[in-house]
Design an enzyme around this catalytic site. Structure first.
Site, short mmCIF file in Angstrom:
data_model
loop_
_atom_site.label_atom_id
_atom_site.label_comp_id
_atom_site.label_asym_id
_atom_site.label_seq_id
_atom_site.Cartn_x
_atom_site.Cartn_y
_atom_site.Cartn_z
N LYS A 254 -36.41 6.98 -67.18
CA LYS A 254 -36.51 7.55 -68.53
C LYS A 254 -36.76 9.04 -68.40
O LYS A 254 -37.77 9.46 -67.83
CB LYS A 254 -37.66 6.88 -69.30
CG LYS A 254 -38.06 7.61 -70.60
CD LYS A 254 -39.22 6.91 -71.32
CE LYS A 254 -39.71 7.74 -72.52
NZ LYS A 254 -40.86 7.12 -73.22
N LYS A 266 -45.47 11.95 -83.84
CA LYS A 266 -46.77 11.69 -83.22
C LYS A 266 -47.82 12.60 -83.85
O LYS A 266 -47.48 13.70 -84.32
CB LYS A 266 -46.70 12.03 -81.73
CG LYS A 266 -45.97 11.02 -80.87
CD LYS A 266 -46.03 11.43 -79.40
CE LYS A 266 -45.26 10.46 -78.54
NZ LYS A 266 -45.86 9.11 -78.49
N ASP A 277 -42.92 13.14 -70.35
CA ASP A 277 -42.25 11.89 -70.74
C ASP A 277 -40.91 11.67 -70.00
O ASP A 277 -40.22 10.70 -70.25
CB ASP A 277 -42.07 11.84 -72.26
CG ASP A 277 -42.08 10.42 -72.79
OD1 ASP A 277 -42.63 9.53 -72.12
OD2 ASP A 277 -41.51 10.20 -73.89
N ASP A 336 -40.45 6.56 -82.46
CA ASP A 336 -41.29 6.93 -81.31
C ASP A 336 -41.17 5.90 -80.18
O ASP A 336 -41.64 6.14 -79.07
CB ASP A 336 -42.75 7.07 -81.76
CG ASP A 336 -43.60 7.82 -80.75
OD1 ASP A 336 -43.03 8.43 -79.82
OD2 ASP A 336 -44.84 7.80 -80.90
N ARG A 340 -37.17 2.94 -74.60
CA ARG A 340 -36.40 1.71 -74.40
C ARG A 340 -34.97 1.87 -74.89
O ARG A 340 -34.06 1.25 -74.36
CB ARG A 340 -37.13 0.53 -75.08
CG ARG A 340 -37.28 0.67 -76.56
CD ARG A 340 -38.40 -0.23 -77.14
NE ARG A 340 -39.75 0.32 -76.89
CZ ARG A 340 -40.86 -0.25 -77.29
NH1 ARG A 340 -40.84 -1.41 -77.92
NH2 ARG A 340 -42.03 0.31 -77.04
N1 BES Z 1 -43.78 8.32 -74.34
C1 BES Z 1 -44.51 7.40 -75.12
C2 BES Z 1 -45.52 6.59 -74.30
C3 BES Z 1 -46.64 7.37 -73.67
C4 BES Z 1 -47.88 7.45 -74.31
C5 BES Z 1 -46.48 7.95 -72.45
C6 BES Z 1 -48.91 8.14 -73.70
C7 BES Z 1 -47.51 8.64 -71.84
C8 BES Z 1 -48.73 8.73 -72.48
C9 BES Z 1 -43.56 6.41 -75.79
O1 BES Z 1 -42.31 6.91 -76.09
C10 BES Z 1 -44.18 6.01 -77.08
O2 BES Z 1 -44.32 6.85 -77.92
N2 BES Z 1 -44.53 4.74 -77.20
C11 BES Z 1 -45.14 4.25 -78.38
C12 BES Z 1 -44.49 2.93 -78.70
C13 BES Z 1 -44.86 2.38 -80.05
C14 BES Z 1 -44.26 3.26 -81.14
C15 BES Z 1 -44.32 0.97 -80.16
C16 BES Z 1 -46.61 4.09 -78.11
O3 BES Z 1 -46.98 3.74 -77.01
O4 BES Z 1 -47.39 4.36 -79.02
ZN ZN Z 2 -41.65 8.51 -74.94
MN MN Z 3 -42.26 7.87 -77.99
#
Ligand code: BES
Ligand code: ZN
Ligand code: MN
Length: 490
Positions: A254, A266, A277, A336, A340
């Protein structure tokens, strides 16, 4: 680019020790028994080393710890770093010892008296890995780092044993640089360019631009990048060091150069951390680099999806339905949950094109994995016990935390959508697992697969065994070991 500290390997020369004006590192075994170099230092310093070795402070040290003696009389050195090593010191102890020496030396010249030390190369690896600081964006330039000389009784042997390990450290440095780099420097195009530069070390590199991705039908990937002014890419890196035409192992990463969350924006606090990321793609790049540098006898293909997740008038909306390359439709409930959407197309493409013997994806995929495992372990998800156990074993040897998580139909059901084949989020409960289930829907039955959620380990706020604060390079060593133990010929 942060380059590896150059190391020179030389025959032990007792005369040079007294005159060295940087730091001198010497190993002493846990019983206090001194090797010839230590005895020489003891003599020069009129017994000071022996007094140190007999001190309560030395007795309290663990194997791999270092106690320093500043400005010793009888020597030109600024300090002697005394490394305590148990007779049966393992790889982790030796690497820790090397890392301690790197931390102590700052920018001074360092002379390491490795003597006849068993596995001296592991100490060199620890030293190399910890001798890293990201200085590229400081205006006053890099501090000049002193030289490292390793003296041994058989320097050629230590050098030969260290070479493949230093190739791994070099790869990990690339991963760290990419992961530490801010998103205004590491734009999607800059990222693709840096990967293309690895042609110079013998990798085949193809950059697929957005027109090509459109033609291939990678709509879920493109739907993430469409809100950004920077174009999206997939970069394919091939290392063919194995048998001709044998199916490769595929690594998929990714590469979200910045994740604002998109329209599902966010919160502001901490958003700056989302420069990391692209950490999964960074690990894939670092592994490919080390395979090329150590001329690994394996066929491995690395594929990374490079995009930026931004809100704009062109961005994907919550509720939009997108068709993936596989053909399944996805309701984007939360923009967000973009990682995936990037990975599913790249994973599908990897399998269609390369029919890999196995596929491992790496992604800073979920915040939920940090809630579950903290910063000590990456989450490991797999459809194949043999491949998964081989990876866990490799990670154990490399001292990189990895913990297997469950998968199953119950979690998969969370992805049900009223209007499309699936939705892109499964809810808060078991968030990392439903993310893995989403990816699992794009894995063919015959493909042994591991998903590594590295959100908690790719970049950290406290230093780790072999890395300073910031990007760690987690996974480069473990994946190299997995490959050398299981996928290399001879
Ligand atoms: N890049 C983030 C995940 C992340 C969070 C990486 C903190 C490193 C540190 C990912 O794209 C994301 O935003 N995931 C969301 C998913 C949710 C919306 C289902 C999350 O983890 O809040
Ligand atoms: Zn992300
Ligand atoms: Mn995200």
């Amino acid at each position: 680019m942060t380059s590896l500290t150059p190391m020179t390997f030389a025959q032990t020369d007792i005369e040079k020790i007294a005159d060295h004006d940087g730091r001198v590192a010497v190993t002493v075994d846990a019983t206090g028994k001194m090797n010839p170099a230590a005895r020489r230092i003891n003599k020069l310093t009129k017994g000071a080393l022996e007094r140190l070795v007999q001190s309560a402070a030395f007795a309290e040290l663990k194997s791999g710890d270092v106690l320093s003696m500043g400005y010793p009389t009888g020597m030109a050195a600024e300090a002697v770093d005394v490394v305590k090593l148990a007779n049966n010191a393992d790889v982790t102890d030796l690497r820790k010892a090397g890392a301690n020496l790197a931390k102590k030396r700052g920018t001074s010249d360092l002379l390491v008296l490795a003597g006849g030390l068993r596995k001296a190369a592991e100490l060199c690896f620890g030293l190399a890995m910890r001798d890293y600081t990201f200085e590229d964006r400081k205006s006053n330039g890099k501090p000049r780092k002193g030289a490292v000389t390793v003296m041994a009784s058989k320097p050629e042997e230590v050098e030969a044993a260290a070479a493949p390990l230093l190739a791994i450290a070099d790869g990990a440095f690339m991963t760290r640089d990419l992961t530490n780099e801010p998103a205004n420097f590491l734009t999607t195009t800059e990222f693709a360019d840096r990967l293309a530069e690895m042609k110079s070390i013998g990798l085949e590199v193809e950059v697929l631009d957005d027109a090509k991705l459109e033609e291939l039908g990678m709509r879920t990937l493109l739907s993430v990048g469409q809100g950004s002014d920077s174009p999206s890419y997939v970069v394919v890196m091939k290392w063919n060091g194995g048998e001709k035409d044998a199916a490769p192992l595929a690594l998929v990463g990714k590469g979200v150069v910045f994740d604002t969350g998109g329209i599902s924006l966010k919160p502001g606090a901490g958003m700056e951390d989302m420069t990391m990321d692209m950490g999964g793609a960074g690990v894939v790049a670092g592994v490919m680099r080390s395979l090329a540098l150590r001329k690994a006898k394996a066929n491995v293909v690395g594929l990374v999806g490079i995009v930026e997740n931004m809100p704009s008038g062109a961005a994907t909306r919550p509720g939009d339905v997108i068709k993936s390359m596989k053909g399944d439709t996805v309701e984007v409930v939360n923009t967000d949950a973009e990682g995936r959407l990037v990975l599913c197309d790249v994973m599908w493409y990897a399998q269609e094109r390369f029919k890999p013997v196995g596929m491992i994806d790496l992604a800073t995929l979920t915040g939920a994995i940090i809630i579950g495992l903290g910063h000590e372990n990456a989450g490991v998800f797999s459809n194949n016990d043999a491949l998964c156990n081989a990876f866990l074993k490799a990670a154990g040897t490399e001292n990189e935390g990895a913990w297997r998580m469950p998968m199953g139909d119950g979690y998969d059901k969370l992805l049900k959508s009223r209007i499309a084949d699936m939705r892109n989020i499964g809810g808060r409960a078991g968030g990392s697992i439903s993310a893995a289930q989403f990816l699992g829907r794009f894995v063919k039955d015959e493909t042994p697969w591991i998903h590594l959620d590295i959100a908690g380990v790719a970049s950290v706020k406290n230093e780790t065994a072999l890395a300073p604060v910031g990007a760690t390079g987690w996974g480069v060593a473990s994946l190299n070991r997995l490959i050398s133990d299981n996928f290399e010929t001879e």
